[in-house]
Design a protein around this motif. Structure first.
Motif: not given
Length: 77
Positions: A2-3, A8-11, A25-28, A48-52
């Protein structure tokens, strides 16, 4: 993992959103509601987003060698 506990949003959900085109981050926030509660998840979500996004970028830069390999294998016969 869980991030964002508040929503309740997961990686995995972040990775899925990134694969479907989320690039900020705005998209998320728009898609998953991430960061709209207490906000403590924002740094981890960015990581997490940056790594993706880095993974996707490196995958796009690698040339696809399968067709060339198939051509050479066919020519050798």
């Amino acid at each position: 993992m869980y991030i964002c506990v508040c929503k309740a949003v997961t990686d995995r959900q972040i990775k899925q959103a990134a694969s479907e085109g989320a690039c900020s981050l705005r998209d998320l926030t728009r898609e998953l509601g991430l960061g709209t509660g207490c906000g403590k998840c924002v740094p981890a979500a960015r990581e997490v987003l940056g790594a993706c996004l880095m993974s996707q970028a490196s995958a796009q830069q690698q040339p696809d060698t399968a067709p060339a390999t198939q051509i050479w294998a066919s020519a050798a016969r």
